[in-house]
Design a protein around this motif. Structure first.
Motif, PDB file in Angstrom:
ATOM      1  N   ALA A   5       0.844  -1.193   0.000  1.00 49.81           N
ATOM      2  CA  ALA A   5       0.000   0.000   0.000  1.00 49.81           C
ATOM      3  C   ALA A   5       0.875   1.236   0.000  1.00 49.81           C
ATOM      4  N   GLU A   6       0.767   2.021  -1.064  1.00 50.16           N
ATOM      5  CA  GLU A   6       1.530   3.263  -1.161  1.00 50.16           C
ATOM      6  C   GLU A   6       0.694   4.428  -0.672  1.00 50.16           C
ATOM      7  N   CYS A  22       5.414   2.983   1.758  1.00 56.01           N
ATOM      8  CA  CYS A  22       4.922   1.693   1.267  1.00 56.01           C
ATOM      9  C   CYS A  22       4.853   0.746   2.461  1.00 56.01           C
ATOM     10  N   THR A  23       3.664   0.259   2.730  1.00 54.74           N
ATOM     11  CA  THR A  23       3.480  -0.682   3.826  1.00 54.74           C
ATOM     12  C   THR A  23       3.144  -2.050   3.257  1.00 54.74           C
ATOM     13  N   ALA A  24       3.933  -3.040   3.664  1.00 55.63           N
ATOM     14  CA  ALA A  24       3.775  -4.392   3.140  1.00 55.63           C
ATOM     15  C   ALA A  24       3.031  -5.277   4.128  1.00 55.63           C
ATOM     16  N   SER A  25       2.219  -6.169   3.602  1.00 55.05           N
ATOM     17  CA  SER A  25       1.496  -7.114   4.441  1.00 55.05           C
ATOM     18  C   SER A  25       1.262  -8.397   3.660  1.00 55.05           C
ATOM     19  N   TRP A 115       3.223  -5.920  -6.607  1.00 54.63           N
ATOM     20  CA  TRP A 115       3.151  -4.502  -6.891  1.00 54.63           C
ATOM     21  C   TRP A 115       1.995  -3.847  -6.169  1.00 54.63           C
ATOM     22  N   GLY A 116       2.213  -2.590  -5.781  1.00 55.61           N
ATOM     23  CA  GLY A 116       1.121  -1.787  -5.269  1.00 55.61           C
ATOM     24  C   GLY A 116       0.371  -1.120  -6.400  1.00 55.61           C
ATOM     25  N   GLN A 117      -0.636  -0.349  -6.029  1.00 54.42           N
ATOM     26  CA  GLN A 117      -1.484   0.309  -7.025  1.00 54.42           C
ATOM     27  C   GLN A 117      -0.858   1.570  -7.582  1.00 54.42           C
ATOM     28  N   GLY A 118       0.082   2.128  -6.893  1.00 50.12           N
ATOM     29  CA  GLY A 118       0.743   3.324  -7.371  1.00 50.12           C
ATOM     30  C   GLY A 118       0.198   4.592  -6.738  1.00 50.12           C
ATOM     31  N   THR A 119       1.044   5.610  -6.697  1.00 47.61           N
ATOM     32  CA  THR A 119       0.644   6.921  -6.203  1.00 47.61           C
ATOM     33  C   THR A 119       1.270   7.982  -7.105  1.00 47.61           C
ATOM     34  N   GLN A 120       0.485   8.977  -7.465  1.00 47.34           N
ATOM     35  CA  GLN A 120       0.935   9.977  -8.432  1.00 47.34           C
ATOM     36  C   GLN A 120       1.777  11.056  -7.753  1.00 47.34           C
TER      37      GLN A 120
END
Length: 125
Positions: A5-6, A22-25, A115-120
């Protein structure tokens, strides 16, 4: 299931700063590669920084060396990307990615299955 999650994207002026998290789970955080990639419209995905949670190893892409810094809050399973002296060419979608083994290519996206969803991030001149 692995989730990344970004957060922290946004808009900054040239010369300004932003910090991404970025938090990983969903997996064991220890001894994993967690990296940041970015992609601008019409350009290939570029490796920005990559860190190994098993030790202090961190790599940076040439375009961000000296301006971007990775830090880790291991207890929170979080990797942060502090971006300073931002330039308009830093604009793009920033993605967090993770891998168990990057096979000596820590900044190549093909080695990262999660991969995360991305952040602009948008940097104005």
């Amino acid at each position: 299931r692995v989730q990344l999650a970004e957060s922290g994207g946004g808009t900054a002026e040239a010369g300004g700063s932003l910090t991404l998290s970025c938090t990983a789970s969903g997996y064991t955080y220890a001894r994993k590669w967690i990296a940041w990639f970015r992609q601008a419209p019409g350009k290939e995905r570029e490796g920005v920084a990559s860190t190994y949670t098993g030790d202090d190893t961190t790599y940076y892409g040439d375009s961000v060396k000296g301006r971007f810094t990775v830090s880790r809050a291991n207890a929170k399973h979080t990797v942060r990307l502090q971006m300073r002296n931002l330039k308009p060419e830093d604009t793009g979608m920033y993605y967090c990615a993770s891998s168990f083994d990057v096979e000596s290519r820590p900044l190549e996206s093909r080695g990262f299955p999660f991969w995360g969803q991305g952040t602009q991030v948008t940097v104005s001149s």
